[in-house]
Design an enzyme around this catalytic site. Sequence first.
Site, PDB file in Angstrom:
ATOM      1  N   ASP A   1    -119.454 -27.649 -30.761  1.00  0.00           N
ATOM      2  CA  ASP A   1    -118.924 -27.600 -32.120  1.00  0.00           C
ATOM      3  C   ASP A   1    -119.768 -28.544 -32.977  1.00  0.00           C
ATOM      4  O   ASP A   1    -120.601 -29.306 -32.468  1.00  0.00           O
ATOM      5  CB  ASP A   1    -117.433 -27.963 -32.152  1.00  0.00           C
ATOM      6  CG  ASP A   1    -116.756 -27.421 -33.415  1.00  0.00           C
ATOM      7  OD1 ASP A   1    -117.463 -27.064 -34.383  1.00  0.00           O
ATOM      8  OD2 ASP A   1    -115.518 -27.349 -33.452  1.00  0.00           O
TER       9      ASP A   1
HETATM   10  C1  NOJ Z   1    -116.230 -26.965 -37.044  1.00  0.00           C
HETATM   11  C2  NOJ Z   1    -115.143 -26.075 -36.539  1.00  0.00           C
HETATM   12  O1  NOJ Z   1    -114.329 -26.769 -35.628  1.00  0.00           O
HETATM   13  C3  NOJ Z   1    -115.653 -24.815 -35.875  1.00  0.00           C
HETATM   14  O2  NOJ Z   1    -114.564 -23.999 -35.576  1.00  0.00           O
HETATM   15  C4  NOJ Z   1    -116.637 -24.135 -36.764  1.00  0.00           C
HETATM   16  O3  NOJ Z   1    -117.043 -22.924 -36.182  1.00  0.00           O
HETATM   17  C5  NOJ Z   1    -117.813 -25.071 -36.988  1.00  0.00           C
HETATM   18  N1  NOJ Z   1    -117.328 -26.259 -37.662  1.00  0.00           N
HETATM   19  C6  NOJ Z   1    -118.937 -24.457 -37.796  1.00  0.00           C
HETATM   20  O4  NOJ Z   1    -118.582 -24.329 -39.103  1.00  0.00           O
END
Ligand code: NOJ
Length: 749
Positions: free
Chosen positions: A282
């Site tokens: 993530d």
């Molecule tokens: C953080 C989020 O937790 C995740 O779900 C998302 O896909 C990413 N950022 C990218 O934007």
Amino acid sequence: MKTISLFLIGLLLLTGASAAVSAEKKEQTDSRIKELISKMTLEEKLGQMSQFDPGQLGGPENAKQAIKDGKVGSILNLVGASAVNDLQKVAVEESRLGIPLIIARDVIHGYQTIMPIPLGLAASWNAEVAEDAMAVAAAEAASEGIHWTFAPMIDVSRDPRWGRIAESCGEDTYLTSVMAKAMVKGFQGDDLSNPKTIAACAKHFVGYGAAEGGRDYNTTLIPEVQLRNDYLPPFKAAADAGVATFMSAFNDLNGVPTSGNEFTLKQILRQEWGYNGMVVSDWASIAEMIPHGYAANKKEAAERALTAGVDMEMASDCYVGNVQALLDEGKIDMATIDRYVTNILRLKFELGLFERPYTDEALAEKTILTEKHKEIAQQAASESFVLLQNKNEILPLSNEISSVAVIGPLADSPHDQMGTWVFDGKKENSVTPLTALTEKLGDAKVNFAKGLKISRTKSTEGFAEAVEAAEKSDVVLLFLGEESILSGEAHSLANLNLQGRQTELLEAVKATGRPVVLVIMAGRQLTIERELKLADAVLYTWHPGTMGGPAIADMLFGETVPSGKLPVTFPKTVGQIPIYYNHKNTGRPADYEQWTDINKIPAEATQHSLGNTSHYLDAGFEPLLPFGFGLSYSSFAYSNLELSSNTMGAEGAIEVSVDLKNTGKYEAAEVVQLYIRDRFGSVTRPVKQLKGYKKITLKPGETQKVSIVLKAKDLEFFNGKDYVVEAGDFDVWMGTNSKEGLHAEFSIN
Ligand code: NOJ
């Protein structure tokens, strides 16, 4: 006969031939990957393993140099076919090895045609609806150059304080697994190289939905038994459905952040499940192992993530800066790096990026917001709505009605009805309930007053106008709930009552004596006990997306009939959370006879505990509304619960069936739900578990036998050591929600 066998032989030959073709293709791809890797410098390998937002690279123009130098394998948050092609051209034509970029984006519930939030899609209990919605999202996103979405989010979510519950499929492992499969299929189709499909991503692996207190990014403590029985199955379902990628999560799981967690990423995902797709971290979650206190610096963070098995790092630069040193020190080896690069390149090949790196710039116009896509969005919205109450069958309303008051901050809020995680949807394209109702009834019949500017408005200065509109009308349609920004990532709430003065607005319009139909748009279940008492009818529409307005208007006027069911338990009050239907029984299960109501305790009562059970003095033990609940304009009768046998072996199956009759006046759909209880186990079992369901449409008066096959294998669970199907006695219910149903018993021997 002869024709059939010739046909079968033909089919077998064809299947054999296509298997041979795909084996040959796989071999060719493998050798192309090997060849590429043999030519790559370490810097180029790490480039493939890095994903950045163009902003982090100084904007798209500056990003070009990094791409040319082979330092970036993937870009997130770049949209538009021409912008993507512009960078892709540099990767393909100017970088040394010509490896195409993979472009990623959070396309969570629609690209520009916005579908209901995922929690709403789950409320449809219709896998086809979820699949179609995601297929639309994929086609639209792909037409703008996107190859990969970070969805579906399949974190089992039992805490509505957590803002990201909106993005989830709710509290149940089985329903989430069904939706996971459908959504993966919707995004990916049967062939990733088809220009209408994109790669999906099962996220967040794993346990992120169990954040303490519903506070986003918080600690999760999940014993292995619960992890394997409740949280992992949707991810296994996604892996089995061929999901192209997984995303590790932000959370610290039992003391080990999930982006550096060997147990989940290596042992479970790779070794036990044999998953050979790609794993991305993530956003900066590798670097965040430092504040977690699991890595002293970026080098250690890189080591932990690489050892656990994260192929691509999103948004931080722990890999780029440290892998050389880790190799030199023998902390990781080049074979590991090559394996990760292989996983990434394989996805690029599967997407057809080497053959077809560019996006047709004329595609978006033909693809985005087509009538067909809007139809699918409207159908999805309609199936996601849950009717919570309908006193005196006030709904559906008659077209003959002389006037309606349309009131509330969400009656005409094109931005908010789209819900959370909408980067590309435009509010100009949303059709609001006010617009749709005005179109349906004509201007003259609609008296509109907002009452409150937004859901959090503190001033009641708009109340007088709202009351006046109510007084002029036959019925009040009141649109309350929460703005889209109140749910989603980092938007947790400690209070789940309607925000601001909304309940007072309801009281004010109710005081006019007009019947009140309350429509609630929200990203989560809210605590609405008081509102249920006040309103005559309540329709829960979640955030319904672009076509929410027409879907609501049609339903209020009976052109469609509600068929959604709650994918989450509704608590009476925040203090009851976590509250979910498939809890354990405890040694002192609550019941009404032994429930001590706070109001009945005498003054100076002496302390005692005998006869006490697991409940709250002030909130009892039952939720406001159970999981699986949802009314219809019609009514259904369940009868003749039958089991094909009352026993089965550990490999066996039984058929459970019921006669379902539409006893009402409308053609309508009912979700027939099958729950079981395993009475005793080598570890304690939940009081109920959903194991199957069918959504059936019946005409008034029509009866249908609804059968669901229950396999012994479906009753398997992890007992701390093994996955087991244990002999013993079971209860089975088939019914309309998790609380009501016809009951029978069976056993496994
Ligand atoms: C953080 C989020 O937790 C995740 O779900 C998302 O896909 C990413 N950022 C990218 O934007």
